[in-house]
Design a protein around this motif. Structure first.
Motif, PDB file in Angstrom:
ATOM      1  N   GLN A 119       0.855  -1.189   0.000  1.00 46.38           N
ATOM      2  CA  GLN A 119       0.000   0.000   0.000  1.00 46.38           C
ATOM      3  C   GLN A 119       0.895   1.245   0.000  1.00 46.38           C
ATOM      4  O   GLN A 119       2.052   1.169   0.402  1.00 46.38           O
ATOM      5  CB  GLN A 119      -0.896   0.010   1.245  1.00 46.38           C
ATOM      6  N   ARG A 164       0.587  -7.062  -4.433  1.00 40.03           N
ATOM      7  CA  ARG A 164      -0.031  -8.054  -3.546  1.00 40.03           C
ATOM      8  C   ARG A 164      -0.154  -9.370  -4.273  1.00 40.03           C
ATOM      9  O   ARG A 164      -0.363  -9.402  -5.487  1.00 40.03           O
ATOM     10  CB  ARG A 164      -1.433  -7.604  -3.101  1.00 40.03           C
ATOM     11  N   GLN A 189      -1.828   2.851  -6.479  1.00 44.71           N
ATOM     12  CA  GLN A 189      -2.632   3.571  -5.487  1.00 44.71           C
ATOM     13  C   GLN A 189      -2.194   5.014  -5.440  1.00 44.71           C
ATOM     14  O   GLN A 189      -1.091   5.363  -5.871  1.00 44.71           O
ATOM     15  CB  GLN A 189      -2.409   2.972  -4.086  1.00 44.71           C
ATOM     16  N   GLU A 205      -2.152   7.752  -2.312  1.00 39.04           N
ATOM     17  CA  GLU A 205      -2.442   8.080  -0.926  1.00 39.04           C
ATOM     18  C   GLU A 205      -2.607   9.588  -0.833  1.00 39.04           C
ATOM     19  O   GLU A 205      -1.880  10.343  -1.503  1.00 39.04           O
ATOM     20  CB  GLU A 205      -1.222   7.647  -0.093  1.00 39.04           C
TER      21      GLU A 205
END
Ligand code: DAH
Length: 340
Positions: free
Chosen positions: A170, A196, A209, A211
Motif C-alpha cells: 500500500q 499483492r 494507489q 495516498e
C-alpha cells in the motif's frame, strides 16, 4: 634533359587520364608532382649538367612542372565534380514516396487518471511525494498501527523479499516517511505501484494507489468529506454524490469507506453497481493517534486525514474497463482506445 622531360610528360598524361578517384589522385600527386616526386627529381639532375646549361634547363623543368600542375588541377576538378554527383545520386531522397506512418503515442489510462488527480490536488495546495516500491516492515505495517498478527500481514498477501523487506502492499507507508522527514503542517499525495499476491479479473499482483495525507491542527472528518467530494465531482461528473460508510483500517480512527453515486446509471441501480446505485472508490479516515505518536508528533497538537485510492479502479470505472489485466497486458488494440 629534353628527352627525359618528354618521357615523363607522356607518362604523366597517361596516368592522369587513368585516375578515377580522389584517392588515386593523391597517390598520383605524391608520385609525380610532390616534393619527392618524379618532377622534383629532375631538378637533382641539374647538378650533372654543365654550369652554362643549368639556367636554361632549370627554366625548362619549371615550365614543365607548371604545365603538369595545370593538367593535374583540371583532372582534380573533374574528379571532385564526378564524386559529388555520385554522392548526390546515392543520397537522393524520393520526396514523392509515401511516408512511413508512425502511430502517435498516448498516455496510459492510469497515467491520465493520476494526472487529473494531481491537478485537482495541486489546486488545493497538495505536493507530490513518491516513495520507494521496496519498503521495510516497519513503514508498511508496524508504524501504521498494524500489529504482527493482523491478517493484512499474512504472507498470502505480501511479497516478502527478506524477513524485514517487502514490496509495499500500500502507499500508506508514505504517511510515515512524510512525518519522519517533513515539518507539519503539510498536505501530500503519494502515487505509486503497490504489490499483492492476488490475481483475478479485478486484482492484479501489481497495481496503483494514490495516498492522500494531511497533517494540520484541528482537521476533522468533515474536512475529509469536503476533500473527497471535490475529488469525486472533478473525477467523474459535477453531480456525483459521495457517502461515507463506517469501516476499519488500523491506521485511521474513525475509518470510512467512500462510495460515489454510480457513474454508469447515476444512482438508479444497474449491473455495474449491482443494483445499489453506489460504487466504492476508496478507503479513508482520521489518522489514528498511535500513528501520529509513532512518528514523534504529539497527537494532542497535530491531527491528520488520510485516504487511499486505487488508480486502476478509478481508471476502470471512468473508461468502462471490466478486467484489470486489460490495463497491464500491453495490448495496443485495447490501450489505443483511450487516446484522447
Ligand atoms: N491502504 C489501504 C489499502 O490499501 C487504503 C487506505 C484506507 C488508505 C484508509 C488510507 C486510509 O490512507 O485512510 O487498502
Amino acid at each position: 634533359m629534353l628527352q627525359k622531360i618528354e618521357e615523363l610528360r607522356g607518362q604523366i598524361r597517361d596516368r592522369l587520364t587513368a585516375v578515377k578517384s580522389s584517392d588515386e589522385l593523391k597517390e598520383f600527386f605524391t608520385k609525380y608532382l610532390g616534393s619527392k616526386g618524379a618532377v622534383s627529381d629532375l631538378m637533382k639532375e641539374l647538378g650533372k649538367l654543365d654550369k652554362s646549361e643549368r639556367p636554361a634547363a632549370g627554366k625548362l623543368i619549371n615550365d614543365f612542372k607548371n604545365e603538369m600542375m595545370e593538367d593535374f588541377k583540371r583532372v582534380e576538378a573533374d574528379v571532385a565534380n564526378r564524386e559529388r554527383a555520385a554522392k548526390y545520386e546515392r543520397e537522393a531522397v524520393d520526396i514523392t514516396m509515401p511516408a512511413e506512418m508512425r502511430e502517435p503515442g498516448a498516455l496510459h489510462p492510469v497515467t491520465m487518471v493520476f494526472n487529473q488527480l494531481a491537478d485537482i490536488f495541486a489546486g488545493m495546495g497538495f505536493t507530490v511525494y513518491e516513495g520507494t516500491e521496496i519498503e521495510d516492515d516497519y513503514h508498511n505495517f508496524t508504524a501504521l498501527n498494524t500489529p504482527q498478527d493482523h491478517p493484512a500481514r499474512d504472507k498470502q498477501d505480501t511479497f516478502y523479499i527478506t524477513e524485514d523487506l517487502l514490496l509495499r502492499t500500500q502507499t500508506s507507508g508514505g504517511q510515515i516517511h512524510c512525518m519522519e522527514t517533513m515539518e507539519p503542517p503539510f498536505k501530500v499525495i503519494m502515487p505509486g505501484r503497490v504489490f499483492r499476491c492476488d490475481d483475478d479479473a479485478t486484482h492484479s499482483p501489481m497495481f496503483h494507489q494514490m495516498e492522500g495525507f494531511v497533517i494540520d491542527k484541528n482537521v476533522s472528518l468533515s474536512d475529509l468529506h469536503g476533500l473527497l467530494d471535490k475529488l469525486a465531482k472533478a473525477m467523474f461528473s459535477p453531480d456525483t454524490k459521495t457517502r461515507f460508510r463506517p469501516s476499519f483500517f488500523p491506521f485511521t480512527e474513525p475509518s470510512v469507506e467512500v462510495d460515489i453515486s454510480c457513474c454508469e446509471c447515476g444512482g438508479k441501480g444497474c449491473r455495474l453497481c449491482k443494483g445499489t446505485g453506489w460504487i466504492e472508490i476508496l478507503g479513508a479516515g482520521v489518522v489514528n493517534r498511535n500513528v501520529i505518536r509513532n512518528c514523534g508528533l504529539d497527537p494532542d497538537e497535530w491531527t491528520g486525514l488520510a485516504f487511499g485510492a486505487g488508480l486502476d479502479r478509478i481508471a476502470m470505472l471512468k473508461y468502462g474497463v471490466n478486467n484489470i489485466h486489460i490495463l497491464f497486458d500491453g495490448d495496443k488494440r485495447a490501450l489505443e482506445q483511450f487516446r484522447k
